[in-house]
Write a protein that holds these residues in place. Structure first.
Motif, PDB file in Angstrom:
ATOM      1  N   ILE A  45      10.174  10.637 -14.905  1.00  0.00           N
ATOM      2  CA  ILE A  45       9.124  10.644 -13.868  1.00  0.00           C
ATOM      3  C   ILE A  45       8.123   9.526 -14.140  1.00  0.00           C
ATOM      4  N   ALA A  46       7.687   9.396 -15.396  1.00  0.00           N
ATOM      5  CA  ALA A  46       6.727   8.346 -15.748  1.00  0.00           C
ATOM      6  C   ALA A  46       7.318   6.963 -15.521  1.00  0.00           C
ATOM      7  N   SER A  47       8.596   6.802 -15.821  1.00  0.00           N
ATOM      8  CA  SER A  47       9.258   5.517 -15.610  1.00  0.00           C
ATOM      9  C   SER A  47       9.250   5.127 -14.135  1.00  0.00           C
ATOM     10  N   GLN A  48       9.446   6.112 -13.240  1.00  0.00           N
ATOM     11  CA  GLN A  48       9.436   5.825 -11.807  1.00  0.00           C
ATOM     12  C   GLN A  48       8.035   5.444 -11.319  1.00  0.00           C
ATOM     13  N   VAL A  49       7.004   6.043 -11.929  1.00  0.00           N
ATOM     14  CA  VAL A  49       5.630   5.664 -11.573  1.00  0.00           C
ATOM     15  C   VAL A  49       5.435   4.169 -11.824  1.00  0.00           C
ATOM     16  N   ALA A  59       5.978   6.450 -20.342  1.00  0.00           N
ATOM     17  CA  ALA A  59       7.427   6.655 -20.284  1.00  0.00           C
ATOM     18  C   ALA A  59       8.059   6.436 -21.656  1.00  0.00           C
ATOM     19  N   HIS A  60       7.684   5.350 -22.354  1.00  0.00           N
ATOM     20  CA  HIS A  60       8.239   5.083 -23.679  1.00  0.00           C
ATOM     21  C   HIS A  60       7.836   6.166 -24.678  1.00  0.00           C
ATOM     22  N   GLN A  61       6.639   6.721 -24.519  1.00  0.00           N
ATOM     23  CA  GLN A  61       6.206   7.801 -25.412  1.00  0.00           C
ATOM     24  C   GLN A  61       7.159   8.998 -25.313  1.00  0.00           C
ATOM     25  N   HIS A  62       7.503   9.349 -24.072  1.00  0.00           N
ATOM     26  CA  HIS A  62       8.381  10.511 -23.902  1.00  0.00           C
ATOM     27  C   HIS A  62       9.833  10.173 -24.244  1.00  0.00           C
ATOM     28  N   PHE A  63      10.261   8.943 -23.973  1.00  0.00           N
ATOM     29  CA  PHE A  63      11.610   8.552 -24.368  1.00  0.00           C
ATOM     30  C   PHE A  63      11.744   8.526 -25.896  1.00  0.00           C
ATOM     31  N   ALA A  64      10.650   8.182 -26.589  1.00  0.00           N
ATOM     32  CA  ALA A  64      10.669   8.220 -28.054  1.00  0.00           C
ATOM     33  C   ALA A  64      10.861   9.654 -28.550  1.00  0.00           C
ATOM     34  N   LYS A  65      10.211  10.605 -27.874  1.00  0.00           N
ATOM     35  CA  LYS A  65      10.384  12.016 -28.252  1.00  0.00           C
ATOM     36  C   LYS A  65      11.820  12.469 -28.007  1.00  0.00           C
ATOM     37  N   TYR A 109       0.832  -1.209   0.000  1.00  0.00           N
ATOM     38  CA  TYR A 109       0.000   0.000   0.000  1.00  0.00           C
ATOM     39  C   TYR A 109       0.866   1.259   0.000  1.00  0.00           C
ATOM     40  N   GLU A 110       1.985   1.222   0.717  1.00  0.00           N
ATOM     41  CA  GLU A 110       2.883   2.381   0.726  1.00  0.00           C
ATOM     42  C   GLU A 110       3.352   2.697  -0.695  1.00  0.00           C
ATOM     43  N   HIS A 111       3.740   1.675  -1.450  1.00  0.00           N
ATOM     44  CA  HIS A 111       4.239   1.916  -2.806  1.00  0.00           C
ATOM     45  C   HIS A 111       3.115   2.281  -3.771  1.00  0.00           C
ATOM     46  N   VAL A 112       1.886   1.823  -3.515  1.00  0.00           N
ATOM     47  CA  VAL A 112       0.749   2.279  -4.329  1.00  0.00           C
ATOM     48  C   VAL A 112       0.562   3.784  -4.156  1.00  0.00           C
ATOM     49  N   CYS A 113       0.618   4.245  -2.895  1.00  0.00           N
ATOM     50  CA  CYS A 113       0.461   5.682  -2.626  1.00  0.00           C
ATOM     51  C   CYS A 113       1.601   6.484  -3.262  1.00  0.00           C
ATOM     52  N   LEU A 114       2.827   5.962  -3.177  1.00  0.00           N
ATOM     53  CA  LEU A 114       3.959   6.662  -3.804  1.00  0.00           C
ATOM     54  C   LEU A 114       3.798   6.706  -5.326  1.00  0.00           C
ATOM     55  N   ALA A 115       3.267   5.635  -5.895  1.00  0.00           N
ATOM     56  CA  ALA A 115       3.053   5.602  -7.349  1.00  0.00           C
ATOM     57  C   ALA A 115       2.069   6.687  -7.777  1.00  0.00           C
ATOM     58  N   TYR A 116       0.933   6.777  -7.071  1.00  0.00           N
ATOM     59  CA  TYR A 116      -0.061   7.799  -7.415  1.00  0.00           C
ATOM     60  C   TYR A 116       0.473   9.207  -7.151  1.00  0.00           C
ATOM     61  N   ALA A 117       1.273   9.364  -6.077  1.00  0.00           N
ATOM     62  CA  ALA A 117       1.864  10.675  -5.798  1.00  0.00           C
ATOM     63  C   ALA A 117       2.820  11.083  -6.923  1.00  0.00           C
ATOM     64  N   GLN A 118       3.642  10.143  -7.397  1.00  0.00           N
ATOM     65  CA  GLN A 118       4.539  10.409  -8.521  1.00  0.00           C
ATOM     66  C   GLN A 118       3.742  10.720  -9.779  1.00  0.00           C
ATOM     67  N   ILE A 153      13.579   9.014 -12.223  1.00  0.00           N
ATOM     68  CA  ILE A 153      13.831  10.093 -11.268  1.00  0.00           C
ATOM     69  C   ILE A 153      12.693  10.086 -10.250  1.00  0.00           C
ATOM     70  N   ASP A 154      13.064  10.047  -8.971  1.00  0.00           N
ATOM     71  CA  ASP A 154      12.080   9.942  -7.882  1.00  0.00           C
ATOM     72  C   ASP A 154      11.768  11.340  -7.354  1.00  0.00           C
ATOM     73  N   MET A 155      10.492  11.712  -7.432  1.00  0.00           N
ATOM     74  CA  MET A 155      10.084  13.061  -7.023  1.00  0.00           C
ATOM     75  C   MET A 155       9.280  13.072  -5.723  1.00  0.00           C
ATOM     76  N   VAL A 156       9.001  11.908  -5.143  1.00  0.00           N
ATOM     77  CA  VAL A 156       8.161  11.848  -3.937  1.00  0.00           C
ATOM     78  C   VAL A 156       8.826  10.949  -2.903  1.00  0.00           C
ATOM     79  N   ARG A 157       8.302  10.976  -1.683  1.00  0.00           N
ATOM     80  CA  ARG A 157       8.789  10.123  -0.609  1.00  0.00           C
ATOM     81  C   ARG A 157       7.680   9.919   0.417  1.00  0.00           C
ATOM     82  N   SER A 158       7.883   8.938   1.301  1.00  0.00           N
ATOM     83  CA  SER A 158       6.908   8.673   2.363  1.00  0.00           C
ATOM     84  C   SER A 158       7.126   9.683   3.487  1.00  0.00           C
ATOM     85  N   ILE A 159       6.117  10.498   3.749  1.00  0.00           N
ATOM     86  CA  ILE A 159       6.214  11.545   4.771  1.00  0.00           C
ATOM     87  C   ILE A 159       5.296  11.183   5.930  1.00  0.00           C
ATOM     88  N   VAL A 160       5.881  10.851   7.069  1.00  0.00           N
ATOM     89  CA  VAL A 160       5.085  10.525   8.255  1.00  0.00           C
ATOM     90  C   VAL A 160       4.479  11.819   8.799  1.00  0.00           C
TER      91      VAL A 160
END
Length: 723
Positions: free
Chosen positions: A197-201, A237-243, A167-176, A322-329
């Motif tokens: 960013i999309a690749s990290q999601v 992610a592949h769409q933007h890497f193609a660009k 669940y923690e990683h689901v929340c991080l995925a949606y936050a990213q 690239i990771d733009m979010v983290r778990s914030i207690v």
């Protein structure tokens, strides 16, 4: 974008009145004040079932959480009456546990779930607020992290470590994903950053799936949701890497990314249809419609103009991230609880209660030490008493024979009722068969891995290590090999236990068979072979009986020690006075123990009486020895009594052994299935590698281009010219 929230939990009513009554009896100093505080705690919990999905509801959750934390500090984890919550995965299922940690963990789970629901609302409003949604989701991830660091409860369906990490990683995925949404909305962020960013999601979603697959009883729709999101954001992610590749004039790489994008979109559409993935599937279909013509044009241009090699999906698998979010207690969970300063003051704190418990244990230990001084000779004296009573039984034939007869008839009936030696034999056969079955399955599993290893070594020898680069079996199957070694050790222990059981069964079978037969006739014959005691022996017995009566009076006199105890208000005194008060109470207790009971004098009296009894019994044994017939009766009685006890032990040991080996077989069978799957996948992989290696052909030798100097041709022409 769409966020799928995590289901919350529902708290069921809790009888705080009963809990309050319990605390009043155990750890309370002021009943009225404690009742008032517990009522406030109950009111805070009741409010949780009335409001949902708002910042105000989070305030209510945090208020009750702070009160609960104070209760944990004052009281231990275990409570006399269970807390009840519905589960998030199966809302119709209710869990009940007598644990404050379970209550606290469930409450924090509810807080994390509400944060995801608030984030969902932020993305569904007319004015989308992706920044606030991202904050909610990071707080939710931090709360899940806080739970599995402090309140993991393996027996609960929702509070398992693997599920909480998922669940923690689901929340991080949606936050990213919220960060990605905001970055795309700005239109000023570089395409390469968007791609990372999309690749990290996608990575977060696949990590969440990995954790949840380690947990048990997770519904399949959750894995469908995670897979769908993973492939969708992989496509983005592949769409933007193609660009990015197009901007860098890497036309072959562009085609490779577009191919991966198409595959990812198709994988999205292949997933099972559930309501929560409809929007993603629609977006994936739209993206597919746009990208397919682009791919056609890019492939044509590359084939006709650029002539660049197109990388495969495996070659493009490692995307930059690239990771733009983290778990914030949430800060309030780490700060001191903000409650009324006098809240639960009437409840004795855990530290004080432990000090009281330690003091009580020390007092009990002192009493035990005092009693043990008087009991220095008690074991030896009791042994003499026992010898004397046995001697009386042996010489009073009617009493001994009747008692022994009744005991053995009882043992015989019990053994027959429980199945006798037939039950032990059947259980032994079942255990043998189960061990053989487990051994066979374990051997087959090891053979599968050995066969794969030999095949892999042969292929590596055939094609060479520079071409055959597949991971060796000993590394690829490391976890399987370690598991099989553990199973082999457990099986070896089971076999050793089985050998010990076999030895015991052989040793006691004859006695058990005798107990299963009719013992009445034999005992009737032995009963008639005893001799009556003499007059001198009877007088000596009376003297011994008199001494033993005095002995028992001294033993009973020791019970007066148990009346000495700590003051009734000890707990209250400790709550006020602390450690110094504890030492003072213990000093007073020791003085009272010494004043009211003279240990040394009692010990001396007991020692003298013991010597007297010992001399009397020695004289009795010299005067009258047991007849051979009496010895036969005693020996038979002891053997049959021991045989009955051994039967009960053997039955329990066989039952335990069957359960252990049966559980072991289940584990070995599961590992065998994993070995088969592993070997099948390795065979498929090997066939694919062999096919690729054998399909390669040498490139044709290139002819020299026109106009390029060739020394051989030039030499021939020069010779012809001279001729």
């Amino acid at each position: 974008m769409e966020i799928i929230s995590i289901n919350g939990k529902n708290s069921l009513p809790y009888d705080f009145q009963k809990f309050c009554k319990y605390l009043e009896n155990e750890h309370c100093l002021n009943e009225d004040k404690l009742t008032q505080d517990i009522n406030e705690l109950a009111l805070a919990r009741d409010q949780l079932s009335k409001k949902r999905y708002s910042d105000n509801y989070l305030v209510l959750l945090d208020k009750y959480e702070a009160m609960l934390r104070v209760l944990e500090q004052k009281y231990s984890n275990a409570v006399p009456y269970p807390f009840a919550w519905s589960t998030s995965i199966s809302p119709s299922r209710v869990e009940q546990f007598s644990s404050l940690y379970f209550e606290h963990g469930s409450l924090l789970f509810q807080r994390a779930a509400v944060c995801t629901q608030l984030a969902q609302e932020c993305m569904q409003n007319d004015v989308v607020d992706s920044v606030k949604a991202c904050q909610y989701l990071q707080a939710s991830a931090g709360t899940f992290k806080f739970i599995y660091q402090k309140y993991v409860f393996p027996d609960s369906e929702d509070l398992r470590l693997e599920l909480l990490k998922g669940y923690e990683h689901v929340c991080l995925a949606y936050a990213q994903a919220c960060v990605l949404f905001k970055a795309i909305e700005k239109k000023s962020v570089r395409v390469s950053i968007l791609a990372k960013i999309a690749s990290q999601v996608a990575v977060y979603f696949t990590q969440a799936e990995s954790y949840m697959r380690q947990a048990e009883s997770v519904p399949n729709y959750i894995f469908v949701l995670l897979k769908t999101n993973y492939f969708y954001y992989k496509a983005i992610a592949h769409q933007h890497f193609a660009k990015v590749a197009l901007e860098s004039s890497k036309f072959g790489v562009q085609v490779g990314h577009l191919n991966c994008l198409i595959d990812a979109c198709r994988n999205v559409l292949k997933q099972s249809s559930i309501p929560s993935t409809n929007t993603i599937k629609t977006n994936a279909q739209d993206l597919l419609t746009i990208v397919e013509p682009e791919l056609t044009i890019a492939m044509r241009d590359n084939d006709l103009i650029h002539l660049e090699a197109v990388p495969t999906s495996k070659e493009l698998a490692s995307l930059e991230k690239i990771d733009m979010v983290r778990s914030i207690v949430p800060q309030n969970l780490e700060d001191e609880p903000k409650v009324n300063a006098c809240f639960l003051d009437a409840l004795v704190s855990t530290s004080v209660y432990l000090r009281y418990k330690n003091l009580s244990e020390r007092a009990i230990s002192l009493k035990k030490d005092a009693i043990s001084k008087l009991e220095t000779l008690t074991d030896a004296g009791n042994e003499l008493v026992s010898l004397f009573e046995i001697s009386l039984q042996k010489q009073t034939s009617s009493s001994f024979s009747q008692n022994a007869y009744n005991d053995i008839i009882h043992y015989s009936k019990e053994i027959k009722r429980l199945g006798g030696t037939l039950v032990l034999s059947e259980a032994e056969n079942q255990l043998n068969q189960l061990i053989q079955k487990t051994t066979k399955t374990l051997t087959e599993s090891k053979k599968l891995l050995q066969l794969d290893d030999s095949q892999d070594s042969a292929l590596r020898l055939k094609y060479g290590t520079d071409r055959w680069k597949r991971e060796a079996t000993e590394h690829a199957a490391r976890s399987l090999l370690l598991t099989l070694q553990e199973h082999e050790l457990s099986l070896r222990n089971a076999c050793e236990g089985k050998a010990n059981l076999d030895t015991k069964l052989r040793k006691y079978t004859s006695v058990l068979l005798y107990l299963e037969s009719d013992t009445k006739q034999l005992f009737s014959q032995l009963e008639n072979n005893s001799n009556p005691p003499s007059a001198d022996e009877l007088r000596l017995r009376e003297d011994v009986q008199s001494s033993l009566t005095t002995w028992k009076q001294i033993q009973s006199h020791r019970q007066e020690l148990h009346s000495i105890s700590l003051p009734e208000n000890t707990l209250e005194l400790l709550n006020r006075g602390g450690k110094e008060q504890a030492e003072l109470l213990m000093k007073n207790f020791q003085q009272e123990l010494h004043n009211q009971f003279n240990i040394e004098q009692q010990e001396l009296e007991q020692s003298l009486l013991f010597e007297k009894i010992q001399a009397q019994l020695s004289q009795l044994q010299t005067m009258r020895s047991l007849t051979k017939k009496g010895n036969d009766i005693e020996s038979l009685y002891d053997q049959l009594t021991d045989g009955y006890q051994r039967f009960i032990e053997l039955r329990e040991e066989l039952t335990t052994g069957l359960k252990f080996v049966n559980d072991l077989y289940d584990l070995v069978h599961l590992s065998h299935g994993r070995c088969m799957k592993f070997c099948d996948s390795r065979n498929v992989e090997a066939k694919q590698i062999i096919s690729n290696l054998e399909s390669r052909v040498e490139s044709p030798t290139k002819l020299p281009k026109a106009g390029v100097f060739d020394p051989t041709v030039h030499k021939i022409r020069f010779q012809k010219k001279r001729e």
